[in-house]
Design a protein around this motif. Structure first.
Motif, PDB file in Angstrom:
ATOM      1  N   ALA A 148       4.447  43.339  81.326  1.00 25.76           N
ATOM      2  CA  ALA A 148       5.889  43.471  81.352  1.00 25.76           C
ATOM      3  C   ALA A 148       6.240  44.471  80.326  1.00 25.76           C
ATOM      4  N   GLY A 149       7.409  45.189  81.005  1.00 26.62           N
ATOM      5  CA  GLY A 149       7.831  46.474  80.349  1.00 26.62           C
ATOM      6  C   GLY A 149       7.032  47.481  80.983  1.00 26.62           C
ATOM      7  N   ALA A 150       6.625  47.281  82.462  1.00 20.77           N
ATOM      8  CA  ALA A 150       5.748  48.376  82.740  1.00 20.77           C
ATOM      9  C   ALA A 150       6.726  49.724  83.181  1.00 20.77           C
ATOM     10  N   SER A 151       8.064  49.595  83.256  1.00 23.47           N
ATOM     11  CA  SER A 151       8.870  50.747  83.582  1.00 23.47           C
ATOM     12  C   SER A 151       9.089  51.488  82.273  1.00 23.47           C
ATOM     13  N   GLY A 152       8.659  50.921  80.952  1.00 26.53           N
ATOM     14  CA  GLY A 152       9.013  51.603  79.853  1.00 26.53           C
ATOM     15  C   GLY A 152       8.015  52.610  79.396  1.00 26.53           C
ATOM     16  N   TYR A 153       8.444  53.296  78.520  1.00 25.90           N
ATOM     17  CA  TYR A 153       7.500  54.609  77.780  1.00 25.90           C
ATOM     18  C   TYR A 153       6.018  54.060  77.773  1.00 25.90           C
ATOM     19  N   VAL A 154       5.858  53.076  76.832  1.00 24.19           N
ATOM     20  CA  VAL A 154       4.348  52.704  76.534  1.00 24.19           C
ATOM     21  C   VAL A 154       3.797  52.117  77.739  1.00 24.19           C
ATOM     22  N   GLY A 155       4.475  50.929  78.332  1.00 21.70           N
ATOM     23  CA  GLY A 155       3.744  50.304  79.538  1.00 21.70           C
ATOM     24  C   GLY A 155       3.613  51.283  80.899  1.00 21.70           C
ATOM     25  N   ARG A 195      12.304  44.451  86.469  1.00 25.05           N
ATOM     26  CA  ARG A 195      13.752  43.936  86.807  1.00 25.05           C
ATOM     27  C   ARG A 195      14.188  44.669  88.020  1.00 25.05           C
ATOM     28  N   ASN A 196      13.685  46.029  88.239  1.00 23.75           N
ATOM     29  CA  ASN A 196      14.064  46.732  89.279  1.00 23.75           C
ATOM     30  C   ASN A 196      12.603  47.142  90.058  1.00 23.75           C
ATOM     31  N   PRO A 197      12.170  46.323  90.952  1.00 18.19           N
ATOM     32  CA  PRO A 197      11.010  46.654  91.387  1.00 18.19           C
ATOM     33  C   PRO A 197      10.631  47.860  92.210  1.00 18.19           C
ATOM     34  N   PRO A 214       9.183  41.068  90.896  1.00 24.12           N
ATOM     35  CA  PRO A 214      10.476  40.891  90.001  1.00 24.12           C
ATOM     36  C   PRO A 214      10.560  39.827  88.974  1.00 24.12           C
ATOM     37  N   GLY A 215      11.306  40.352  88.025  1.00 28.56           N
ATOM     38  CA  GLY A 215      11.052  39.257  86.798  1.00 28.56           C
ATOM     39  C   GLY A 215      12.003  39.743  85.608  1.00 28.56           C
ATOM     40  N   ASP A 216      12.697  38.818  84.942  1.00 32.08           N
ATOM     41  CA  ASP A 216      13.551  39.244  83.825  1.00 32.08           C
ATOM     42  C   ASP A 216      13.224  38.170  82.737  1.00 32.08           C
ATOM     43  N   VAL A 217      12.965  38.657  81.719  1.00 36.38           N
ATOM     44  CA  VAL A 217      12.406  37.600  80.597  1.00 36.38           C
ATOM     45  C   VAL A 217      13.637  36.886  80.214  1.00 36.38           C
ATOM     46  N   LEU A 218      14.597  37.091  80.441  1.00 37.94           N
ATOM     47  CA  LEU A 218      15.916  36.301  80.121  1.00 37.94           C
ATOM     48  C   LEU A 218      16.303  35.374  81.229  1.00 37.94           C
ATOM     49  N   ILE A 258      -0.964  40.403  74.731  1.00 36.01           N
ATOM     50  CA  ILE A 258      -1.335  41.669  73.879  1.00 36.01           C
ATOM     51  C   ILE A 258       0.353  42.260  73.693  1.00 36.01           C
ATOM     52  N   TYR A 259       0.767  42.291  72.402  1.00 38.73           N
ATOM     53  CA  TYR A 259       2.033  42.680  72.134  1.00 38.73           C
ATOM     54  C   TYR A 259       2.157  43.834  71.334  1.00 38.73           C
ATOM     55  N   LEU A 260       2.935  44.928  71.416  1.00 38.71           N
ATOM     56  CA  LEU A 260       3.207  45.966  70.510  1.00 38.71           C
ATOM     57  C   LEU A 260       4.482  45.915  69.751  1.00 38.71           C
ATOM     58  N   GLY A 261       4.337  45.623  68.601  1.00 27.76           N
ATOM     59  CA  GLY A 261       5.422  45.375  67.886  1.00 27.76           C
ATOM     60  C   GLY A 261       5.638  46.550  66.696  1.00 27.76           C
ATOM     61  N   SER A 272      13.272  41.669  63.940  1.00 29.19           N
ATOM     62  CA  SER A 272      12.980  41.274  65.225  1.00 29.19           C
ATOM     63  C   SER A 272      11.728  41.306  65.890  1.00 29.19           C
ATOM     64  N   ARG A 273      11.303  42.625  65.688  1.00 31.08           N
ATOM     65  CA  ARG A 273      10.027  42.916  66.161  1.00 31.08           C
ATOM     66  C   ARG A 273       8.964  41.943  65.615  1.00 31.08           C
ATOM     67  N   HIS A 274       8.940  41.468  64.299  1.00 29.19           N
ATOM     68  CA  HIS A 274       8.075  40.581  63.854  1.00 29.19           C
ATOM     69  C   HIS A 274       8.327  39.404  64.416  1.00 29.19           C
ATOM     70  N   ALA A 279       3.114  49.100  64.860  1.00 21.14           N
ATOM     71  CA  ALA A 279       3.308  50.494  64.653  1.00 21.14           C
ATOM     72  C   ALA A 279       4.540  50.993  64.393  1.00 21.14           C
ATOM     73  N   SER A 280       4.582  52.251  63.915  1.00 25.73           N
ATOM     74  CA  SER A 280       5.876  52.920  63.436  1.00 25.73           C
ATOM     75  C   SER A 280       6.278  53.740  64.707  1.00 25.73           C
ATOM     76  N   LEU A 281       6.698  54.828  64.352  1.00 26.72           N
ATOM     77  CA  LEU A 281       7.215  55.710  65.534  1.00 26.72           C
ATOM     78  C   LEU A 281       5.746  56.067  66.389  1.00 26.72           C
TER      79      LEU A 281
HETATM   80  N1  LIG Z   1       8.058  53.786  71.518  1.00 25.09           N
HETATM   81  C1  LIG Z   1       8.212  53.978  70.301  1.00 25.09           C
HETATM   82  O1  LIG Z   1       8.307  54.754  69.564  1.00 25.09           O
HETATM   83  C2  LIG Z   1       7.485  52.576  69.714  1.00 25.09           C
HETATM   84  C3  LIG Z   1       7.202  52.461  68.362  1.00 25.09           C
HETATM   85  C4  LIG Z   1       6.551  51.061  67.821  1.00 25.09           C
HETATM   86  C5  LIG Z   1       6.504  50.065  68.760  1.00 25.09           C
HETATM   87  N2  LIG Z   1       7.314  50.120  70.118  1.00 25.09           N
HETATM   88  C6  LIG Z   1       6.917  48.847  70.767  1.00 25.09           C
HETATM   89  O2  LIG Z   1       6.373  49.257  72.118  1.00 25.09           O
HETATM   90  C7  LIG Z   1       7.096  48.115  72.968  1.00 25.09           C
HETATM   91  C8  LIG Z   1       7.491  48.991  74.354  1.00 25.09           C
HETATM   92  O3  LIG Z   1       8.228  50.146  73.790  1.00 25.09           O
HETATM   93  P1  LIG Z   1       8.787  51.368  74.497  1.00 25.09           P
HETATM   94  O4  LIG Z   1       8.882  52.628  73.596  1.00 25.09           O
HETATM   95  O5  LIG Z   1       7.907  51.664  75.842  1.00 25.09           O
HETATM   96  O6  LIG Z   1      10.245  51.056  75.044  1.00 25.09           O
HETATM   97  P2  LIG Z   1      10.972  51.348  76.525  1.00 25.09           P
HETATM   98  O7  LIG Z   1      10.588  52.588  76.909  1.00 25.09           O
HETATM   99  O8  LIG Z   1      12.561  51.233  76.041  1.00 25.09           O
HETATM  100  O9  LIG Z   1      10.773  50.183  77.398  1.00 25.09           O
HETATM  101  C9  LIG Z   1      11.325  48.971  77.222  1.00 25.09           C
HETATM  102  C10 LIG Z   1      10.820  48.130  78.274  1.00 25.09           C
HETATM  103  O10 LIG Z   1      11.299  46.828  78.421  1.00 25.09           O
HETATM  104  C11 LIG Z   1      11.875  46.347  79.659  1.00 25.09           C
HETATM  105  N3  LIG Z   1      12.835  45.382  79.569  1.00 25.09           N
HETATM  106  C12 LIG Z   1      14.018  45.355  78.892  1.00 25.09           C
HETATM  107  N4  LIG Z   1      14.748  44.288  79.111  1.00 25.09           N
HETATM  108  C13 LIG Z   1      14.133  43.437  79.884  1.00 25.09           C
HETATM  109  C14 LIG Z   1      14.297  42.142  80.305  1.00 25.09           C
HETATM  110  N5  LIG Z   1      15.256  41.446  80.335  1.00 25.09           N
HETATM  111  N6  LIG Z   1      13.078  41.653  81.068  1.00 25.09           N
HETATM  112  C15 LIG Z   1      12.101  42.236  81.381  1.00 25.09           C
HETATM  113  N7  LIG Z   1      11.764  43.620  80.876  1.00 25.09           N
HETATM  114  C16 LIG Z   1      12.710  44.026  80.132  1.00 25.09           C
HETATM  115  C17 LIG Z   1      12.407  47.547  80.458  1.00 25.09           C
HETATM  116  O11 LIG Z   1      12.526  47.358  81.506  1.00 25.09           O
HETATM  117  P3  LIG Z   1      13.927  47.947  82.593  1.00 25.09           P
HETATM  118  O12 LIG Z   1      13.337  49.334  83.098  1.00 25.09           O
HETATM  119  O13 LIG Z   1      13.798  46.919  83.370  1.00 25.09           O
HETATM  120  O14 LIG Z   1      15.029  48.222  81.316  1.00 25.09           O
HETATM  121  C18 LIG Z   1      11.478  48.574  79.906  1.00 25.09           C
HETATM  122  O15 LIG Z   1      10.195  48.458  80.634  1.00 25.09           O
HETATM  123  C19 LIG Z   1       8.488  47.540  72.374  1.00 25.09           C
HETATM  124  O16 LIG Z   1       7.954  46.206  71.815  1.00 25.09           O
HETATM  125  C20 LIG Z   1       8.459  48.472  71.031  1.00 25.09           C
HETATM  126  O17 LIG Z   1       9.064  47.728  69.966  1.00 25.09           O
HETATM  127  C21 LIG Z   1       7.346  51.430  70.315  1.00 25.09           C
END
Ligand SMILES: NC(=O)c1ccc[n+]([C@@H]2O[C@H](COP(=O)([O-])OP(=O)(O)OC[C@H]3O[C@@H](n4cnc5c(N)ncnc54)[C@H](OP(=O)(O)O)[C@@H]3O)[C@@H](O)[C@H]2O)c1
Length: 312
Positions: free
Chosen positions: A19-26, A45-47, A62-66, A118-121, A137-139, A157-159
């Motif tokens: 979950a979060g596959a489109s994000g930076y870490v995912g 959210r946008n397959p 497809p899926g939305d955590v909300l 497995i969660y990254l906070g 909120s992360r905690h 993790a920090s930055l």
């Molecule tokens: N990057 C950092 O510096 C950093 C540092 C410490 C911890 N972290 C933690 O690492 C995790 C991932 O961070 P990131 O930097 O990869 O974040 P990111 O690039 O902003 O990605 C966030 C992800 O969450 C998804 N998302 C948002 N709302 C959603 C919903 N309602 N349902 C399903 N998915 C949803 C987004 O999908 P859409 O594409 O659909 O928006 C996106 O894939 C987070 O928990 C963050 O706190 C990151």
């Protein structure tokens, strides 16, 4: 919905959900999972937007955590679920949304019989009464996932240092743009960032940890620095001369400068991240070094790696 009774123990057919596959870490984790045995499934959210970025054999659902009912199908048959989601980019109350999203996900994971989340906070001291809403909120998300009863491995993790990480890009852009910076004191707040490669190594290794109950690991570079320290090191490595002049309070000014550097889409996230800069984010519990064979690289090496990384 009942968990699937005869789910395969075979690593070649075990399903891992991201979950979060489109994000930076995912987005960076997916190729590493795809290179391992097993089935990779992405919740998006946008397959259609994600599909071109993953292998043809990877499932995109497809899926939305909300939206709770969208999660049951996605989690069906899943052994390991990565939760790499935050809802800070939304216009609403992100703490409430993050709470709701994590609750929905945790409940669906429980119903589906998921073995491990497995969660990254985020780092930060729970006992700090001034902890920013973002870190709090992360905690809280970690607490909610654990309370589900599904074994949860939380990394704090920090930055994250890497090209494309919003928080690191802010450091880069600010340094690139401004030869002289008037800085509030919190630019000296201790922080222990971590290289994205090390984060990914921890996330991958957590999948193969022997069962052992929920655990939280603080992760970071071997040494603490500060945002000011990162700006100086980035400037040094890119051959720029930068002057950081400390002033007691100048938060709105500096915040404004930082936020001017991000796209409107990232504006909300940047605002919440900046609020958190007043809190020390350092590794106090070093258990990760005992449990995992990973030895995180230094801040200097992490920045060097990010500068050489052209994968975006
Ligand atoms: N990057 C950092 O510096 C950093 C540092 C410490 C911890 N972290 C933690 O690492 C995790 C991932 O961070 P990131 O930097 O990869 O974040 P990111 O690039 O902003 O990605 C966030 C992800 O969450 C998804 N998302 C948002 N709302 C959603 C919903 N309602 N349902 C399903 N998915 C949803 C987004 O999908 P859409 O594409 O659909 O928006 C996106 O894939 C987070 O928990 C963050 O706190 C990151």
């Amino acid at each position: 919905m009942q968990p699937e009774p005869n789910r395969s123990e075979d690593p070649n057919t075990a399903v891992t959900l991201v979950a979060g596959a489109s994000g930076y870490v995912g987005g960076r984790l997916i190729p590493l999972l795809e290179a391992q045995p097993g089935v990779v499934r992405c919740l998006a959210r946008n397959p259609d937007k994600l599909r071109p970025h993953v292998r043809a054999t990877t499932e995109v659902v497809p899926g939305d955590v909300l939206t709770p009912h969208s999660l049951d199908g996605a989690l069906q048959g899943v052994r390991t679920a990565y939760y790499l989601v935050h809802l800070m980019s939304g216009p609403g109350d992100f703490e409430k949304d993050d709470r709701e999203g994590a609750t929905n996900f945790a409940r669906a994971a429980t119903r589906a019989g998921v073995r491990r989340i497995i969660y990254l906070g985020g780092l930060g001291d729970d006992a700090d009464p001034d902890l920013s809403p973002h870190l709090r909120s992360r905690h809280e998300v970690g607490d909610i996932l654990r309370a589900s009863g599904v074994e949860t491995v939380e990394f704090r993790a920090s930055l994250v240092i890497g090209t494309g990480s919003l928080s690191f890009d802010l450091v880069k852009k600010l340094t690139d743009r401004l030869p002289v910076m008037l800085c509030p004191r919190w630019l000296n707040t201790p922080t222990q960032p971590v290289a994205v490669d090390d984060v990914l190594a921890y996330l991958l290794a957590a999948k193969d940890l022997p069962p052992g109950g929920s655990r939280t690991f603080e992760i970071g570079c071997p040494e603490a620095t500060s945002y000011g320290g990162m700006i100086r090191e980035y400037a040094r490595q890119t051959g720029r001369r930068r002057w950081l002049i400390s002033v007691p309070v100048l938060t709105p000014y500096l915040s404004g400068l930082w936020l001017a550097l991000v796209t409107p889409a990232a504006f909300e996230v940047g605002r919440h991240l900046i609020e958190g800069l007043k809190n020390p984010t350092v590794v106090r519990d070093k258990a990760a070094l005992d449990v995992f064979p990973i030895r995180p690289m230094s801040v200097r090496a992490a920045i060097q790696k990010a500068l050489g990384d052209t994968t975006g």
